[in-house]
Design a protein around this motif. Structure first.
Motif, mmCIF file in Angstrom:
data_model
loop_
_atom_site.group_PDB
_atom_site.id
_atom_site.type_symbol
_atom_site.label_atom_id
_atom_site.label_comp_id
_atom_site.label_asym_id
_atom_site.label_seq_id
_atom_site.Cartn_x
_atom_site.Cartn_y
_atom_site.Cartn_z
ATOM 1 N N GLU A 178 0.836 -1.215 0.000
ATOM 2 C CA GLU A 178 0.000 0.000 0.000
ATOM 3 C C GLU A 178 0.862 1.252 0.000
ATOM 4 O O GLU A 178 0.550 2.237 -0.664
ATOM 5 N N TRP A 179 1.972 1.229 0.755
ATOM 6 C CA TRP A 179 2.875 2.385 0.816
ATOM 7 C C TRP A 179 3.490 2.655 -0.556
ATOM 8 O O TRP A 179 3.559 3.783 -1.004
ATOM 9 N N TYR A 180 3.953 1.575 -1.228
ATOM 10 C CA TYR A 180 4.520 1.727 -2.571
ATOM 11 C C TYR A 180 3.507 2.381 -3.510
ATOM 12 O O TYR A 180 3.857 3.250 -4.296
ATOM 13 N N GLN A 181 2.256 1.943 -3.458
ATOM 14 C CA GLN A 181 1.224 2.495 -4.331
ATOM 15 C C GLN A 181 0.958 3.956 -4.005
ATOM 16 O O GLN A 181 0.935 4.806 -4.887
ATOM 17 N N LYS A 182 0.797 4.267 -2.747
ATOM 18 C CA LYS A 182 0.443 5.629 -2.331
ATOM 19 C C LYS A 182 1.559 6.635 -2.585
ATOM 20 O O LYS A 182 1.324 7.706 -3.131
ATOM 21 N N HIS A 183 2.777 6.290 -2.196
ATOM 22 C CA HIS A 183 3.869 7.259 -2.233
ATOM 23 C C HIS A 183 4.715 7.211 -3.504
ATOM 24 O O HIS A 183 5.307 8.222 -3.877
ATOM 25 N N LEU A 184 4.794 6.066 -4.145
ATOM 26 C CA LEU A 184 5.640 5.921 -5.326
ATOM 27 C C LEU A 184 4.855 5.662 -6.602
ATOM 28 O O LEU A 184 5.416 5.687 -7.687
#
Length: 40
Positions: free
Chosen positions: A22-28
Motif C-alpha cells: 500500500e505504501w509503494y502504491q500511495k507514495h511511489l
C-alpha cells in the motif's frame, strides 16, 4: 535475440507485506504483485 542490459534492485524485508505494498502504491505510484513491481 534480446540481451540483458542490467540486473539489480533494492530489496526490503517487511513484517507486513500488505502494508508496504500500500505504501509503494500511495507514495511511489508503483503497482506491485507478489513478485515485485510492475513497471510497464
Amino acid at each position: 535475440m534480446k540481451r540483458v542490459t542490467a540486473i539489480g534492485g533494492v530489496f526490503f524485508k517487511s513484517k507486513d507485506p500488505k502494508k508496504i505494498t500500500e505504501w509503494y502504491q500511495k507514495h511511489l505510484g508503483l503497482d506491485t504483485n507478489p513478485y515485485g513491481a510492475n513497471l510497464n
